[in-house]
Design a protein around this motif. Structure first.
Motif, PDB file in Angstrom:
ATOM      1  N   ALA A  52       1.040  -1.197   0.031  1.00 17.67           N
ATOM      2  CA  ALA A  52      -0.015   0.084   0.121  1.00 17.67           C
ATOM      3  C   ALA A  52       0.774   1.257   0.093  1.00 17.67           C
ATOM      4  N   ALA A  53       1.918   1.293   0.682  1.00 19.80           N
ATOM      5  CA  ALA A  53       2.985   2.417   0.884  1.00 19.80           C
ATOM      6  C   ALA A  53       3.467   2.846  -0.437  1.00 19.80           C
ATOM      7  N   LYS A  54       3.827   1.641  -0.933  1.00 15.44           N
ATOM      8  CA  LYS A  54       4.628   1.745  -2.574  1.00 15.44           C
ATOM      9  C   LYS A  54       3.393   2.485  -3.349  1.00 15.44           C
ATOM     10  N   LEU A  55       2.200   1.843  -3.415  1.00 12.49           N
ATOM     11  CA  LEU A  55       1.237   2.320  -4.422  1.00 12.49           C
ATOM     12  C   LEU A  55       0.736   3.867  -4.064  1.00 12.49           C
ATOM     13  N   LEU A  56       0.738   4.041  -2.851  1.00  9.87           N
ATOM     14  CA  LEU A  56       0.414   5.549  -2.345  1.00  9.87           C
ATOM     15  C   LEU A  56       1.127   6.465  -2.199  1.00  9.87           C
ATOM     16  N   GLY A  57       2.538   6.178  -2.010  1.00 12.46           N
ATOM     17  CA  GLY A  57       3.514   6.869  -1.930  1.00 12.46           C
ATOM     18  C   GLY A  57       3.438   7.845  -0.436  1.00 12.46           C
ATOM     19  N   PHE A  58       2.760   6.941   0.579  1.00  8.12           N
ATOM     20  CA  PHE A  58       2.706   7.239   1.764  1.00  8.12           C
ATOM     21  C   PHE A  58       2.319   6.087   2.919  1.00  8.12           C
ATOM     22  N   SER A  59       2.670   6.253   4.066  1.00  8.34           N
ATOM     23  CA  SER A  59       2.502   5.122   4.966  1.00  8.34           C
ATOM     24  C   SER A  59       1.139   5.135   5.325  1.00  8.34           C
ATOM     25  N   ASP A  60       0.324   3.754   5.031  1.00  9.61           N
ATOM     26  CA  ASP A  60      -0.746   3.412   5.696  1.00  9.61           C
ATOM     27  C   ASP A  60      -0.986   2.564   6.884  1.00  9.61           C
ATOM     28  N   ARG A  61      -1.190   2.921   7.982  1.00  8.66           N
ATOM     29  CA  ARG A  61      -1.181   1.683   8.818  1.00  8.66           C
ATOM     30  C   ARG A  61      -2.600   1.210   9.100  1.00  8.66           C
ATOM     31  N   GLY A  62      -3.543   1.597   8.449  1.00  3.96           N
ATOM     32  CA  GLY A  62      -4.861   1.102   8.573  1.00  3.96           C
ATOM     33  C   GLY A  62      -5.346   0.373   7.093  1.00  3.96           C
ATOM     34  N   VAL A  63      -4.666   0.139   6.035  1.00  2.00           N
ATOM     35  CA  VAL A  63      -4.750  -0.494   5.023  1.00  2.00           C
ATOM     36  C   VAL A  63      -5.544  -1.723   5.256  1.00  2.00           C
ATOM     37  N   VAL A  64      -6.643  -2.215   4.342  1.00  2.00           N
ATOM     38  CA  VAL A  64      -7.529  -3.406   4.587  1.00  2.00           C
ATOM     39  C   VAL A  64      -7.250  -4.104   2.878  1.00  2.00           C
ATOM     40  N   VAL A  65      -7.193  -5.398   3.008  1.00  2.77           N
ATOM     41  CA  VAL A  65      -7.085  -6.170   1.941  1.00  2.77           C
ATOM     42  C   VAL A  65      -8.477  -6.845   1.753  1.00  2.77           C
ATOM     43  N   THR A  66      -8.954  -7.041   0.361  1.00  3.36           N
ATOM     44  CA  THR A  66      -9.933  -7.623   0.209  1.00  3.36           C
ATOM     45  C   THR A  66     -10.033  -8.389  -1.246  1.00  3.36           C
ATOM     46  N   GLU A  67     -11.242  -8.882  -1.512  1.00  4.16           N
ATOM     47  CA  GLU A  67     -11.359  -9.376  -2.942  1.00  4.16           C
ATOM     48  C   GLU A  67     -12.123  -8.511  -3.816  1.00  4.16           C
ATOM     49  N   PRO A  68     -12.008  -8.622  -5.235  1.00  2.00           N
ATOM     50  CA  PRO A  68     -13.126  -7.980  -5.894  1.00  2.00           C
ATOM     51  C   PRO A  68     -14.629  -8.176  -5.828  1.00  2.00           C
ATOM     52  N   PHE A  69     -15.075  -9.469  -5.539  1.00  2.00           N
ATOM     53  CA  PHE A  69     -16.431  -9.740  -5.099  1.00  2.00           C
ATOM     54  C   PHE A  69     -16.946  -8.949  -3.937  1.00  2.00           C
ATOM     55  N   ARG A  70     -18.266  -8.476  -3.887  1.00  2.00           N
ATOM     56  CA  ARG A  70     -18.904  -8.003  -2.631  1.00  2.00           C
ATOM     57  C   ARG A  70     -20.316  -8.230  -2.902  1.00  2.00           C
ATOM     58  N   GLN A  71     -21.079  -8.308  -1.809  1.00  2.00           N
ATOM     59  CA  GLN A  71     -22.447  -8.356  -1.826  1.00  2.00           C
ATOM     60  C   GLN A  71     -23.004  -7.996  -0.333  1.00  2.00           C
ATOM     61  N   TRP A  72     -24.139  -7.103  -0.680  1.00  2.00           N
ATOM     62  CA  TRP A  72     -24.826  -6.776   0.648  1.00  2.00           C
ATOM     63  C   TRP A  72     -26.400  -6.796   0.352  1.00  2.00           C
ATOM     64  N   VAL A  73     -27.040  -7.433   1.220  1.00  2.00           N
ATOM     65  CA  VAL A  73     -28.472  -7.716   1.039  1.00  2.00           C
ATOM     66  C   VAL A  73     -29.000  -7.129   2.181  1.00  2.00           C
ATOM     67  N   VAL A  74     -29.935  -6.127   2.208  1.00  2.00           N
ATOM     68  CA  VAL A  74     -30.289  -5.633   3.519  1.00  2.00           C
ATOM     69  C   VAL A  74     -31.866  -5.373   3.207  1.00  2.00           C
ATOM     70  N   GLU A  75     -32.640  -5.754   4.435  1.00  2.00           N
ATOM     71  CA  GLU A  75     -33.998  -5.614   4.827  1.00  2.00           C
ATOM     72  C   GLU A  75     -34.326  -4.108   4.684  1.00  2.00           C
ATOM     73  N   ASP A  76     -35.378  -3.746   3.834  1.00  2.00           N
ATOM     74  CA  ASP A  76     -35.459  -2.176   3.686  1.00  2.00           C
ATOM     75  C   ASP A  76     -36.393  -1.705   4.692  1.00  2.00           C
ATOM     76  N   HIS A  77     -36.047  -1.729   6.074  1.00  2.00           N
ATOM     77  CA  HIS A  77     -36.894  -1.297   6.948  1.00  2.00           C
ATOM     78  C   HIS A  77     -36.261  -0.460   8.036  1.00  2.00           C
ATOM     79  N   PHE A  78     -36.288   0.947   7.916  1.00  2.00           N
ATOM     80  CA  PHE A  78     -35.486   1.741   8.522  1.00  2.00           C
ATOM     81  C   PHE A  78     -36.227   2.913   9.252  1.00  2.00           C
ATOM     82  N   ALA A  79     -36.178   3.251  10.619  1.00  2.00           N
ATOM     83  CA  ALA A  79     -37.038   3.973  11.173  1.00  2.00           C
ATOM     84  C   ALA A  79     -36.363   5.626  10.817  1.00  2.00           C
ATOM     85  N   ALA A  80     -35.355   5.758  10.483  1.00  2.00           N
ATOM     86  CA  ALA A  80     -34.851   7.115  10.467  1.00  2.00           C
ATOM     87  C   ALA A  80     -34.057   7.408   9.312  1.00  2.00           C
ATOM     88  N   GLY A  81     -34.467   6.758   8.123  1.00  2.00           N
ATOM     89  CA  GLY A  81     -33.524   7.060   6.930  1.00  2.00           C
ATOM     90  C   GLY A  81     -32.479   6.121   6.723  1.00  2.00           C
TER      91      GLY A  81
END
Length: 492
Positions: free
Chosen positions: A245-274
């Protein structure tokens, strides 16, 4: 060019290429979400969806991340103005700085600030990724574990709340007293019907309080508990990841997270305040999460746990290494197709066979160094929703779920011996670790180990241990693992 030693932060943004900068100006974003459990998964998943939703449709939906266990995340992100990068590894590697996290707090030191945050009218949504064990419930029943010392202390009001449910209920008490309006509590953890589970635990907690009845009535009128299903593989970040991450950014990043391209989120659409416009980021908003949830928990998570225990026992450090073992890969494929798929209520138009092929491909991804022992953590909290539900359903249908039972047996072998086949120690990181050690200390045979571990009623319930076919399948699998190792047990 060698990376600079400067830390990532607001001052670095102007020096980053446009493709690496946050999608929104983090300095102009107000907090509308409190997130309990700000680990790597949340930062690679919900926080990314939320930033994309804000970029598409606006709204002050910045996140205050709450850490439960240590100051580690604060030490990573506070010097970086809450910024961190998301390193996506697949066929190609990409990186972008995320800006939705606008505040941070460590609840053990700032309990009053958390209560004030939950009571603030500007806080309209609380999300949670606290892992299965963070709910302090009995996995077999879903009820609050009132015998837990921290739960008992929270109910007694002995100091600031230590448990997530205690923190939420005390925050809701303060919100009610402040007349701050409705709010939504959204669980994003791997629990079936996680919204209903959370509602039940909050209700259980209220029922044990002297003034709990009136509080419970207000919660029923003012708080919604939608369910959700989350899916993205996020392995623990390593020093090599930080260096990349530091090489790609040019800055030190202590909080970088690593993941895959795939992602999914299914949410029940029932919200009390937006809510944020997550659908603009690709989330599925639906009236019924359950079919998606069951597919993910049983196909992905059930397979993940099975290959993690088998892989760790066989000496495979990473998921991709375990999947390179033909026996383990075969068990995973048969588990999905023969044991899990017949139990699923597949949504109309959903290609469940293609989903299984996609999962296997994701497990084979060598760029994700996902450690088997990381997945093996907290097995007592994970087995019911990942494997035991599948087993119960197949037994009820008159089938023999031998691959799912092999997954259970692999967990038993893991916690019974705490050693890989080459003698290397394996960490038993589990909230019931001491009980597991006590139960199996005198087990001299696979049968004795099965009998001992099936006595954990809070994990296995009462019906499965009383089912002779289940006991025989698990015992046979554990005997095969004991006598011939993973190679023998995975011969199909």
């Amino acid at each position: 060019m060698a990376p600079r030693t400067d830390r990532l932060g607001f001052s670095a943004l102007a020096d980053l290429p446009a493709a690496q900068r946050p999608l929104v100006d983090p300095r102009a974003l107000g907090v509308g979400i409190a997130h309990l459990g700000i680990g790597a998964f949340h930062r690679a998943h919900q926080a990314v969806f939320t930033e994309e939703a804000i970029a598409a449709a606006g709204g002050d939906w910045g996140i205050c991340g709450v850490t439960q266990r240590s100051r580690g995340v604060l030490e990573q992100l506070q010097p970086q103005d809450g910024l961190y990068s998301v390193l996506v590894r697949g066929e190609d590697t990409s990186l972008r700085v995320a800006g939705a996290v606008r505040d941070l707090l460590f609840v053990a030191e700032e309990g009053e600030r958390l209560q004030a945050l939950l009571a603030a009218p500007t806080t309209r949504l609380v999300t949670l990724t606290v892992t299965e064990k963070g709910y302090r419930h009995d996995p077999a029943t879903g009820r609050l574990r009132r015998t837990d010392p921290d739960v008992a202390a929270d109910l007694a009001g002995d100091g600031p709340p230590r448990t997530v449910v205690g923190q939420l209920v005390r925050g809701l008490q303060a919100r009610r007293a402040a007349d701050a309006g409705p709010i939504t509590l959204l669980s994003c953890d791997n629990l079936p019907a996680n919204g209903e589970v959370l509602r039940g635990l909050v209700t259980d907690f209220c029922a044990a309080l002297p003034d709990g009845e009136s509080l419970a009535t207000w919660i029923a009128e003012s708080v919604s508990f939608p369910s959700s299903m989350v899916d993205r593989i996020v392995p623990a970040t390593t020093d090599d990841d930080r260096a990349e991450a530091a090489k790609l950014l040019g800055f030190s990043d202590r909080g970088v997270v690593v993941t895959e391209p795939f992602r999914q989120w299914v949410v029940e659409d029932h919200f009390a305040a937006g809510r944020p416009a997550w659908e603009h980021a690709g989330a599925v908003l639906t009236a019924d999460v359950a079919p998606y949830e069951a597919m993910k928990l049983r196909l992905l998570n059930g397979s993940h746990s099975t290959l993690a225990y088998l892989g760790a026992l066989a000496g495979h450090a990473h998921v991709a290494d375990a999947m390179a073992d033909p026996g383990i890969a075969g068990v995973v494929a048969h588990l999905m197709a023969e044991d899990v798929e017949p139990t699923l209520a597949v949504p109309d138009g959903y290609d469940v066979a293609a989903y299984q092929r996609e999962l296997i491909e994701r497990f084979h991804n060598p760029a994700l160094r996902h450690r088997t022992v990381q997945i093996a953590m907290d097995g007592t909290q994970k087995l019911p929703q990942r494997l035991l539900g599948t087993i119960a359903d197949r037994l009820a249908a008159g089938a023999e779920p031998r691959f799912a039972c092999l997954g259970v047996a692999a967990w038993m072998r893991y916690v019974w011996t705490a050693r890989a086949e080459d003698g290397a120690p394996l960490p038993v990181d589990d909230p019931l670790a001491e009980r597991l050690r006590e139960l199996t200390a005198d087990a001299a045979t696979p049968q004795a180990a099965v009998d001992a571990l099936l006595s954990l009623e809070e994990v296995f319930g009462a019906e499965l241990p009383a089912n002779d076919r289940f006991c025989d399948l698990v015992t046979d699998a554990l005997e095969a693992l004991t006598k011939g190792g993973v190679a023998a047990a995975t011969q199909i």
